[in-house]
Motif scaffolding. Structure first.
Motif, PDB file in Angstrom:
ATOM      1  N   TYR A  10       0.840  -1.204   0.000  1.00 46.79           N
ATOM      2  CA  TYR A  10       0.000   0.000   0.000  1.00 46.79           C
ATOM      3  C   TYR A  10       0.877   1.257   0.000  1.00 46.79           C
ATOM      4  N   ILE A  11       1.867   1.249   0.872  1.00 42.93           N
ATOM      5  CA  ILE A  11       2.783   2.402   0.945  1.00 42.93           C
ATOM      6  C   ILE A  11       3.498   2.582  -0.394  1.00 42.93           C
ATOM      7  N   ALA A  12       3.957   1.456  -0.974  1.00 44.74           N
ATOM      8  CA  ALA A  12       4.679   1.518  -2.253  1.00 44.74           C
ATOM      9  C   ALA A  12       3.787   2.128  -3.328  1.00 44.74           C
ATOM     10  N   ARG A  13       2.510   1.753  -3.302  1.00 39.94           N
ATOM     11  CA  ARG A  13       1.588   2.264  -4.307  1.00 39.94           C
ATOM     12  C   ARG A  13       1.377   3.774  -4.133  1.00 39.94           C
ATOM     13  N   CYS A  14       1.261   4.205  -2.878  1.00 38.01           N
ATOM     14  CA  CYS A  14       1.110   5.653  -2.616  1.00 38.01           C
ATOM     15  C   CYS A  14       2.341   6.414  -3.094  1.00 38.01           C
ATOM     16  N   HIS A  15       3.519   5.861  -2.802  1.00 37.93           N
ATOM     17  CA  HIS A  15       4.753   6.525  -3.222  1.00 37.93           C
ATOM     18  C   HIS A  15       4.837   6.600  -4.744  1.00 37.93           C
ATOM     19  N   ARG A  16       4.402   5.524  -5.390  1.00 38.78           N
ATOM     20  CA  ARG A  16       4.430   5.488  -6.851  1.00 38.78           C
ATOM     21  C   ARG A  16       3.528   6.604  -7.424  1.00 38.78           C
ATOM     22  N   PRO A  24       6.566  15.475  -3.770  1.00 43.71           N
ATOM     23  CA  PRO A  24       7.480  14.922  -2.756  1.00 43.71           C
ATOM     24  C   PRO A  24       6.864  13.682  -2.095  1.00 43.71           C
ATOM     25  N   LEU A  25       7.709  12.740  -1.694  1.00 41.79           N
ATOM     26  CA  LEU A  25       7.210  11.496  -1.093  1.00 41.79           C
ATOM     27  C   LEU A  25       6.930  11.673   0.399  1.00 41.79           C
ATOM     28  N   ASP A  26       7.627  12.609   1.020  1.00 41.72           N
ATOM     29  CA  ASP A  26       7.343  12.851   2.441  1.00 41.72           C
ATOM     30  C   ASP A  26       7.559  14.331   2.747  1.00 41.72           C
ATOM     31  N   GLY A  27       7.492  14.662   4.037  1.00 40.16           N
ATOM     32  CA  GLY A  27       7.667  16.069   4.429  1.00 40.16           C
ATOM     33  C   GLY A  27       6.409  16.891   4.259  1.00 40.16           C
ATOM     34  N   TRP A  28       5.282  16.232   4.077  1.00 39.68           N
ATOM     35  CA  TRP A  28       4.011  16.960   3.965  1.00 39.68           C
ATOM     36  C   TRP A  28       3.546  17.380   5.357  1.00 39.68           C
ATOM     37  N   LEU A  29       2.829  18.495   5.393  1.00 39.53           N
ATOM     38  CA  LEU A  29       2.274  18.963   6.668  1.00 39.53           C
ATOM     39  C   LEU A  29       0.756  18.993   6.567  1.00 39.53           C
ATOM     40  N   VAL A  30       0.125  18.709   7.691  1.00 39.80           N
ATOM     41  CA  VAL A  30      -1.333  18.766   7.680  1.00 39.80           C
ATOM     42  C   VAL A  30      -1.756  20.227   7.839  1.00 39.80           C
ATOM     43  N   LEU A  31      -2.663  20.640   6.970  1.00 39.50           N
ATOM     44  CA  LEU A  31      -3.115  22.028   6.976  1.00 39.50           C
ATOM     45  C   LEU A  31      -4.454  22.127   7.692  1.00 39.50           C
ATOM     46  N   ASN A  32      -5.266  21.105   7.491  1.00 40.85           N
ATOM     47  CA  ASN A  32      -6.636  21.154   7.989  1.00 40.85           C
ATOM     48  C   ASN A  32      -7.179  19.728   8.027  1.00 40.85           C
ATOM     49  N   THR A  33      -8.130  19.509   8.904  1.00 39.13           N
ATOM     50  CA  THR A  33      -8.801  18.210   8.930  1.00 39.13           C
ATOM     51  C   THR A  33     -10.294  18.472   9.062  1.00 39.13           C
ATOM     52  N   TYR A  34     -11.098  17.579   8.550  1.00 39.68           N
ATOM     53  CA  TYR A  34     -12.537  17.723   8.782  1.00 39.68           C
ATOM     54  C   TYR A  34     -13.260  16.390   8.650  1.00 39.68           C
ATOM     55  N   PHE A  56     -12.897  11.006   7.816  1.00 35.42           N
ATOM     56  CA  PHE A  56     -12.099  12.104   8.355  1.00 35.42           C
ATOM     57  C   PHE A  56     -11.010  12.462   7.354  1.00 35.42           C
ATOM     58  N   VAL A  57     -11.111  13.660   6.813  1.00 31.57           N
ATOM     59  CA  VAL A  57     -10.222  14.079   5.728  1.00 31.57           C
ATOM     60  C   VAL A  57      -9.062  14.892   6.288  1.00 31.57           C
ATOM     61  N   HIS A  58      -7.858  14.571   5.836  1.00 31.64           N
ATOM     62  CA  HIS A  58      -6.656  15.307   6.220  1.00 31.64           C
ATOM     63  C   HIS A  58      -6.179  16.055   4.975  1.00 31.64           C
ATOM     64  N   GLU A  59      -6.169  17.372   5.058  1.00 36.49           N
ATOM     65  CA  GLU A  59      -5.743  18.187   3.928  1.00 36.49           C
ATOM     66  C   GLU A  59      -4.242  18.447   4.088  1.00 36.49           C
ATOM     67  N   MET A  60      -3.461  17.974   3.132  1.00 32.89           N
ATOM     68  CA  MET A  60      -2.007  18.039   3.266  1.00 32.89           C
ATOM     69  C   MET A  60      -1.417  19.076   2.316  1.00 32.89           C
ATOM     70  N   GLU A  61      -0.331  19.711   2.763  1.00 32.39           N
ATOM     71  CA  GLU A  61       0.354  20.654   1.884  1.00 32.39           C
ATOM     72  C   GLU A  61       1.861  20.481   2.001  1.00 32.39           C
ATOM     73  N   HIS A  62       2.554  20.931   0.957  1.00 35.13           N
ATOM     74  CA  HIS A  62       4.006  20.813   0.921  1.00 35.13           C
ATOM     75  C   HIS A  62       4.567  22.054   0.239  1.00 35.13           C
ATOM     76  N   ARG A  63       5.594  22.633   0.822  1.00 33.13           N
ATOM     77  CA  ARG A  63       6.207  23.850   0.270  1.00 33.13           C
ATOM     78  C   ARG A  63       6.620  23.658  -1.195  1.00 33.13           C
ATOM     79  N   GLN A  64       7.016  22.410  -1.522  1.00 34.69           N
ATOM     80  CA  GLN A  64       7.531  22.178  -2.867  1.00 34.69           C
ATOM     81  C   GLN A  64       6.493  21.593  -3.813  1.00 34.69           C
ATOM     82  N   TYR A  65       5.241  21.718  -3.441  1.00 29.29           N
ATOM     83  CA  TYR A  65       4.215  21.214  -4.349  1.00 29.29           C
ATOM     84  C   TYR A  65       3.122  22.250  -4.492  1.00 29.29           C
TER      85      TYR A  65
END
Ligand SMILES: [Zn+2]
Length: 177
Positions: A10-16, A24-34, A56-65
């Motif tokens: 599952y992780i491999a598929r997400c990374h793909r 980016p594959l990691d380093g994401w920050l959560v901005l909001n949840t609902y 429960f939705v996690h809204e993620m953001e990344h400086r480089q995306y």
């Protein structure tokens, strides 16, 4: 229950998928949840793994995306490389959803001036309808008040009750600290 299965494959598929997007594959920050069942009855589809059962939705953001990606718990954990943090957020949201459900069952007292009041956690909440704009409601808790819910004017009692809950039991944002 996000309905997601957490495994190496599952992780491999997400990374793909992230690689395909040039994200980016990691380093994401959560901005909001609902909680998408808060006032609607449709579950959310995770933008990363495609799971259609996300509550429960996690809204993620990344400086480089360039854009935000909204995902379920496990995908959020993969993106920030911290499954436990994502699960803790899910747990807090689940508990708050239960409190909201109970709050919605509470009966409000009508006052002589036509407002509605509810004592909750030792504090007094008040819902009043505008005299100037009938059909528009204001919710107050001490000096805090709002006449908007989800960015829109409050035009019915149920929205006012949701807004009241948000005033007295604001969403947990401890992870931003
Ligand atoms: Zn997912």
């Amino acid at each position: 229950m996000s309905g997601e299965i957490y495994s190496k494959a599952y992780i491999a598929r997400c990374h793909r998928t992230l690689k395909e997007w040039g994200a980016p594959l990691d380093g994401w920050l959560v901005l909001n949840t609902y909680d998408c069942l808060e006032e609607a009855d449709e579950l959310f589809t995770c933008e990363l793994c495609g799971c259609t059962q996300v509550r429960f939705v996690h809204e993620m953001e990344h400086r480089q995306y360039f854009e935000r990606i909204s995902v379920g718990c496990i995908c959020a954990g993969i993106m920030e490389d911290d499954i436990l943090a994502a699960k803790e957020r899910d747990r807090l949201m689940k508990n708050r959803a239960k409190r909201r459900k109970n709050f919605l069952k509470r009966l409000w007292d009508k006052t002589l001036d036509g407002a509605y009041v509810l004592r909750y956690r030792g504090e007094l909440l008040k819902i009043s309808e505008s005299h100037v704009h009938p059909g528009h409601f204001t919710v107050s808790l001490g000096n805090d008040c709002t006449s908007q819910h989800k960015g829109k004017p409050i035009t019915n009692f149920l929205s006012a009750v949701h807004a009241a809950f948000n005033l007295i039991d604001p969403a947990e944002e401890a992870w931003h600290a």
